[in-house]
Design a protein around this motif. Structure first.
Motif, PDB file in Angstrom:
ATOM      1  N   LYS A   1       0.847  -1.194   0.000  1.00 23.16           N
ATOM      2  CA  LYS A   1       0.000   0.000   0.000  1.00 23.16           C
ATOM      3  C   LYS A   1       0.882   1.242   0.000  1.00 23.16           C
ATOM      4  CE  LYS A   1      -4.008   2.081   2.174  1.00 23.16           C
ATOM      5  NZ  LYS A   1      -5.088   1.865   3.139  1.00 23.16           N
ATOM      6  N   CYS A   2       0.494   2.205  -0.798  1.00 23.06           N
ATOM      7  CA  CYS A   2       1.222   3.465  -0.879  1.00 23.06           C
ATOM      8  C   CYS A   2       0.715   4.414   0.209  1.00 23.06           C
ATOM      9  CB  CYS A   2       1.030   4.102  -2.251  1.00 23.06           C
ATOM     10  SG  CYS A   2       1.839   5.702  -2.418  1.00 23.06           S
ATOM     11  N   PRO A   3       1.594   4.871   1.106  1.00 20.22           N
ATOM     12  CA  PRO A   3       1.148   5.794   2.152  1.00 20.22           C
ATOM     13  C   PRO A   3       0.836   7.193   1.616  1.00 20.22           C
ATOM     14  CG  PRO A   3       3.505   5.411   2.348  1.00 20.22           C
ATOM     15  CD  PRO A   3       3.005   4.509   1.255  1.00 20.22           C
ATOM     16  N   LYS A   4       1.330   7.523   0.414  1.00 23.30           N
ATOM     17  CA  LYS A   4       1.059   8.844  -0.163  1.00 23.30           C
ATOM     18  C   LYS A   4      -0.337   8.941  -0.767  1.00 23.30           C
ATOM     19  CE  LYS A   4       5.638  10.649  -1.187  1.00 23.30           C
ATOM     20  NZ  LYS A   4       6.549  11.113  -2.229  1.00 23.30           N
ATOM     21  N   CYS A   5      -0.697   7.940  -1.612  1.00 20.02           N
ATOM     22  CA  CYS A   5      -1.983   8.049  -2.317  1.00 20.02           C
ATOM     23  C   CYS A   5      -2.989   6.961  -1.921  1.00 20.02           C
ATOM     24  CB  CYS A   5      -1.757   8.044  -3.824  1.00 20.02           C
ATOM     25  SG  CYS A   5      -1.300   6.440  -4.507  1.00 20.02           S
ATOM     26  N   GLY A   6      -2.560   5.963  -1.151  1.00 22.02           N
ATOM     27  CA  GLY A   6      -3.476   4.915  -0.696  1.00 22.02           C
ATOM     28  C   GLY A   6      -3.673   3.771  -1.667  1.00 22.02           C
ATOM     29  N   ASN A   7      -3.033   3.812  -2.842  1.00 26.37           N
ATOM     30  CA  ASN A   7      -3.178   2.751  -3.828  1.00 26.37           C
ATOM     31  C   ASN A   7      -2.605   1.441  -3.286  1.00 26.37           C
ATOM     32  OD1 ASN A   7      -3.702   1.752  -6.576  1.00 26.37           O
ATOM     33  ND2 ASN A   7      -1.480   1.633  -6.732  1.00 26.37           N
ATOM     34  N   VAL A   8      -3.301   0.330  -3.582  1.00 28.63           N
ATOM     35  CA  VAL A   8      -2.836  -0.994  -3.166  1.00 28.63           C
ATOM     36  C   VAL A   8      -2.388  -1.762  -4.400  1.00 28.63           C
ATOM     37  CG1 VAL A   8      -3.522  -3.195  -2.120  1.00 28.63           C
ATOM     38  CG2 VAL A   8      -4.339  -1.043  -1.141  1.00 28.63           C
ATOM     39  N   GLU A   9      -1.177  -2.330  -4.330  1.00 32.90           N
ATOM     40  CA  GLU A   9      -0.624  -3.147  -5.411  1.00 32.90           C
ATOM     41  C   GLU A   9      -0.723  -4.617  -5.029  1.00 32.90           C
ATOM     42  OE1 GLU A   9       0.408  -2.084  -8.322  1.00 32.90           O
ATOM     43  OE2 GLU A   9       0.441   0.063  -7.901  1.00 32.90           O
ATOM     44  N   PHE A  10      -1.374  -5.403  -5.879  1.00 35.11           N
ATOM     45  CA  PHE A  10      -1.451  -6.841  -5.676  1.00 35.11           C
ATOM     46  C   PHE A  10      -1.474  -7.518  -7.034  1.00 35.11           C
ATOM     47  CE2 PHE A  10      -3.440 -10.944  -5.205  1.00 35.11           C
ATOM     48  CZ  PHE A  10      -2.801 -11.446  -4.087  1.00 35.11           C
ATOM     49  N   PRO A  11      -0.607  -8.519  -7.258  1.00 31.94           N
ATOM     50  CA  PRO A  11       0.470  -8.947  -6.397  1.00 31.94           C
ATOM     51  C   PRO A  11       1.419  -7.784  -6.094  1.00 31.94           C
ATOM     52  CG  PRO A  11       0.207 -10.442  -8.273  1.00 31.94           C
ATOM     53  CD  PRO A  11      -0.672  -9.275  -8.497  1.00 31.94           C
ATOM     54  N   PRO A  12       2.171  -7.901  -4.991  1.00 31.21           N
ATOM     55  CA  PRO A  12       2.996  -6.777  -4.538  1.00 31.21           C
ATOM     56  C   PRO A  12       4.146  -6.453  -5.486  1.00 31.21           C
ATOM     57  CG  PRO A  12       3.470  -8.738  -3.238  1.00 31.21           C
ATOM     58  CD  PRO A  12       2.301  -9.070  -4.114  1.00 31.21           C
ATOM     59  N   VAL A  13       4.372  -5.160  -5.658  1.00 28.88           N
ATOM     60  CA  VAL A  13       5.523  -4.642  -6.396  1.00 28.88           C
ATOM     61  C   VAL A  13       6.115  -3.516  -5.559  1.00 28.88           C
ATOM     62  CG1 VAL A  13       4.718  -5.296  -8.700  1.00 28.88           C
ATOM     63  CG2 VAL A  13       4.071  -3.088  -7.766  1.00 28.88           C
ATOM     64  N   TYR A  14       7.361  -3.164  -5.842  1.00 27.96           N
ATOM     65  CA  TYR A  14       8.052  -2.161  -5.028  1.00 27.96           C
ATOM     66  C   TYR A  14       7.439  -0.771  -5.102  1.00 27.96           C
ATOM     67  CZ  TYR A  14      11.903  -5.432  -4.297  1.00 27.96           C
ATOM     68  OH  TYR A  14      12.663  -6.497  -3.936  1.00 27.96           O
ATOM     69  N   ALA A  15       7.163  -0.299  -6.311  1.00 28.18           N
ATOM     70  CA  ALA A  15       6.722   1.088  -6.479  1.00 28.18           C
ATOM     71  C   ALA A  15       5.223   1.162  -6.711  1.00 28.18           C
ATOM     72  CB  ALA A  15       7.454   1.731  -7.648  1.00 28.18           C
ATOM     73  N   CYS A  16       4.636   2.281  -6.322  1.00 23.86           N
ATOM     74  CA  CYS A  16       3.208   2.520  -6.544  1.00 23.86           C
ATOM     75  C   CYS A  16       2.987   2.830  -8.021  1.00 23.86           C
ATOM     76  CB  CYS A  16       2.753   3.694  -5.678  1.00 23.86           C
ATOM     77  SG  CYS A  16       1.035   4.148  -5.963  1.00 23.86           S
ATOM     78  N   ASN A  17       2.103   2.084  -8.660  1.00 19.51           N
ATOM     79  CA  ASN A  17       1.799   2.317 -10.068  1.00 19.51           C
ATOM     80  C   ASN A  17       0.900   3.532 -10.277  1.00 19.51           C
ATOM     81  OD1 ASN A  17       3.210   0.353 -11.698  1.00 19.51           O
ATOM     82  ND2 ASN A  17       1.979  -1.191 -10.650  1.00 19.51           N
ATOM     83  N   ALA A  18       0.280   4.033  -9.209  1.00 18.94           N
ATOM     84  CA  ALA A  18      -0.597   5.197  -9.337  1.00 18.94           C
ATOM     85  C   ALA A  18       0.195   6.511  -9.289  1.00 18.94           C
ATOM     86  CB  ALA A  18      -1.661   5.186  -8.249  1.00 18.94           C
ATOM     87  N   CYS A  19       1.134   6.619  -8.328  1.00  9.12           N
ATOM     88  CA  CYS A  19       1.843   7.901  -8.170  1.00  9.12           C
ATOM     89  C   CYS A  19       3.360   7.796  -8.305  1.00  9.12           C
ATOM     90  CB  CYS A  19       1.475   8.561  -6.843  1.00  9.12           C
ATOM     91  SG  CYS A  19       2.218   7.777  -5.384  1.00  9.12           S
ATOM     92  N   GLY A  20       3.891   6.566  -8.415  1.00  9.09           N
ATOM     93  CA  GLY A  20       5.323   6.391  -8.593  1.00  9.09           C
ATOM     94  C   GLY A  20       6.144   6.374  -7.321  1.00  9.09           C
ATOM     95  N   ASN A  21       5.512   6.473  -6.162  1.00  8.20           N
ATOM     96  CA  ASN A  21       6.227   6.477  -4.880  1.00  8.20           C
ATOM     97  C   ASN A  21       6.938   5.135  -4.668  1.00  8.20           C
ATOM     98  OD1 ASN A  21       7.034   7.056  -2.234  1.00  8.20           O
ATOM     99  ND2 ASN A  21       5.070   6.434  -1.375  1.00  8.20           N
ATOM    100  N   TYR A  22       8.202   5.207  -4.226  1.00  3.36           N
ATOM    101  CA  TYR A  22       8.971   3.992  -3.946  1.00  3.36           C
ATOM    102  C   TYR A  22       8.806   3.506  -2.510  1.00  3.36           C
ATOM    103  CZ  TYR A  22      11.530   4.347  -8.328  1.00  3.36           C
ATOM    104  OH  TYR A  22      11.865   4.384  -9.641  1.00  3.36           O
TER     105      TYR A  22
END
Length: 137
Positions: free
Chosen positions: A25-46
């Motif tokens: 889960k991205c703490p900046k925008c709240g987007n959840v990645e599943f299956p898990p990946v390192y970076a947020c696909n919504a905002c690019g946060n690492y």
């Protein structure tokens, strides 16, 4: 930028051993990645964090596997199809969905979206993966 990368794949499969479905889960925008990946696909946060998904989802499409592309290890799945699944947390992914056959595909397609839920499926050799089962109507 120096980033310390965790063993995302290892943590994901350790979660399955415990019956947990772990995403990021991205703490900046709240987007959840599943299956898990390192970076947020919504905002690019690492800087994403581990997050246990509920497993609740909706099936939006159904594609039956072609005879030539069916995998022998999937025989244990019973009747299945591929489909676009939207998690309760908002993430969409293509997944294996059990309980769909040539006989019930048209009936199920007419009712889309259908409620479904994540399940752990053990493949040959003890390797676990995630599939989705249709909820009882």
């Amino acid at each position: 930028m120096s980033i310390q990368l965790e063993k995302v794949v290892q943590k994901f499969y350790e979660g399955l051993e415990e019956g947990k479905f772990m995403g990021r889960k991205c703490p900046k925008c709240g987007n959840v990645e599943f299956p898990p990946v390192y970076a947020c696909n919504a905002c690019g946060n690492y800087e994403t964090e581990w997050y246990e998904i509920s497993g609740k989802a909706k099936l939006h499409s159904i594609v039956l596997p072609a005879a030539l592309s069916s995998k022998p290890e999937y025989k244990k799945l019973g009747k299945y199809a591929y489909g676009e699944v939207e998690l309760e947390e908002g993430t969409r992914l293509n997944a294996v969905v059990r309980g769909v056959s040539k006989k019930n595909r048209a009936e199920l397609s007419a009712k889309l979206p259908l409620n479904c839920h994540a399940a752990v499926f053990e493949r040959e050799g003890g390797f676990k993966t995630v599939v989705f089962d249709l909820d009882e109507a």
